[in-house]
Design an enzyme around this catalytic site. Structure first.
Site, PDB file in Angstrom:
ATOM      1  CB  SER A  87     -25.025 -58.210 -49.792  1.00  0.00           C
ATOM      2  OG  SER A  87     -25.789 -57.851 -48.657  1.00  0.00           O
TER       3      SER A  87
ATOM      4  CG  ASP B  78     -27.026 -65.100 -45.442  1.00  0.00           C
ATOM      5  OD1 ASP B  78     -27.892 -64.224 -45.224  1.00  0.00           O
ATOM      6  OD2 ASP B  78     -26.102 -64.943 -46.259  1.00  0.00           O
TER       7      ASP B  78
ATOM      8  CG  HIS C  79     -28.225 -61.694 -47.653  1.00  0.00           C
ATOM      9  ND1 HIS C  79     -27.075 -62.152 -47.036  1.00  0.00           N
ATOM     10  CD2 HIS C  79     -27.970 -60.434 -48.070  1.00  0.00           C
ATOM     11  CE1 HIS C  79     -26.154 -61.195 -47.087  1.00  0.00           C
ATOM     12  NE2 HIS C  79     -26.678 -60.156 -47.708  1.00  0.00           N
TER      13      HIS C  79
END
Length: 371
Positions: free
Chosen positions: A51, A336, A339
């Site tokens: 991600s 977040d 990340h």
């Protein structure tokens, strides 16, 4: 020029610099929005990971690991794309510094798009196929390599095997794997992995498979590799939420050290055993340590909270749909619970591209591209 000035200049250049490219695999010609033509440093950039660098491959999967909704992409030209960031990822910055367009995700790339590279990264993916099953669907590294094979067949059918082989040898393969094998495997209560492996044994298992996977890419024609290490995972908001004092978890940071050490050793071994290959290791852990130690000089003032509504005592994982994020994203290290913000991604992209050996070993990406 100070580093924070470089960071801001890079962010501005995204909008007023090179934004539109016409690039043919092997020709390396890119045209900027201002009409200026320049030559890309490499034919293509192929990206594998999770991600941190996924840019939309999970969008159409039955997965809980998605970022194709606002406020993700709030600072990205075009809005939410599937990037787990308010804007650019690290590989977006690297692509632009190489003179390439932003690399499309495998799920959307077709035709001539795949000629200048493809992003195969998938949120929740790991080196181990079983990693990330708590998010239901994701694309593990092994499958990402198979997807690259499919792209390669498309390229060969249009360009010829000999031409493709030459261009692949000059292209860069960026691989950033391993974080989820800890966060969404070893550290998860619904996995029994830690019952079978101590930290060193688990790192040995991961890097043994990692080495074979990179060898598979080598056998498919890859020669220039960029391998990203794991950052200071004990300092991300999701881990801080489990702490009563909001201090980085030394236990988690120590947990991933054997993996990073093994990965560096693996890189040195592969250089000597794979003829014609060139590897560089990006020390993400050292980048984060430098960032946290010198946050003020880089322009950051919020180190332990996510901009997207993630307080240090919150167990929230990703941004809630249409949640209002912090107004000044440039002050935050984290977007977040997992990340970094675009500001950090751009900073790290520059350090990987032309930084010192403290961050990119034994070569910077810029040096690697010139081999």
């Amino acid at each position: 020029m100070q580093q924070k000035d470089i960071t801001m200049a890079c962010k501005v250049s995204r909008f007023c610099g090179v934004c539109l490219f016409f690039l043919v695999f092997g020709a390396n010609i890119a045209r900027g929005q201002d009409g200026e033509t320049r030559r890309a440093m490499v034919p293509a950039l192929f990206i594998f990971g999770d991600s941190l660098i996924d840019n939309g491959n999970n969008n159409d999967l039955p997965s809980f690991a998605k970022a194709n909704y606002f406020p993700y992409g709030i600072d990205f030209n075009g809005g939410p794309t599937g990037r787990f960031s308010n804007g650019y990822t690290m590989v977006d910055t690297i692509a632009e510094l190489l003179g390439l367009p932003l690399i499309p995700p495998y799920s959307q790339a077709s035709g001539d798009q795949i000629r200048y590279g493809v992003n195969y990264a998938s949120a929740a993916a790991g080196i181990l196929d079983d990693t990330g099953r708590n998010f239901v669907s994701r694309i593990p590294f092994n499958q990402q390599i198979k997807n690259f094979e499919s792209s390669l067949e498309q390229i060969k059918s249009s360009s010829g095997a000999q031409d493709v082989s030459k261009d692949l040898a000059k292209s860069i393969f960026f691989v950033g794997m391993g974080s989820n094998d800890y966060l969404n495997n070893y550290l998860m209560p619904n996995y029994d992995t830690k019952d079978h492996y101590n930290p060193q044994q688990f790192a040995d298992l991961l890097v043994q498979q990692y080495s074979q996977q990179l060898t598979n890419l080598y056998n498919l024609g890859a020669r220039k590799f960029v391998i990203g290490g794991i950052g200071l995972m004990g300092c991300i908001p999701s881990i801080l939420a489990q702490s009563s004092n909001g201090v980085c978890s030394d236990e988690v940071n120590q947990l991933v050290q054997p993996f990073n050490f093994n990965t560096k050793t693996m890189v040195n071994n592969l250089i000597t055993t794979k003829p014609g290959s060139v590897f560089t290791y990006i020390d993400i852990g050292n980048m984060f340590q430098d960032l946290i130690s010198n946050a003020g000089s880089y322009g950051f003032s919020v180190l332990n909270e996510g901009c997207c509504g993630i307080g240090k005592n919150s167990g929230q994982i990703t941004c809630l749909p249409f949640q209002t994020p912090c107004p000044d994203r440039s002050k935050y290290i984290f977007w977040d619970a997992f990340h970094p913000t675009e500001a950090v991604n751009v900073l790290f992209g520059h350090k990987a591209f032309n930084g010192s050996s403290n961050f990119a070993y034994p070569f910077s990406i810029q040096q690697l591209a010139n081999f």
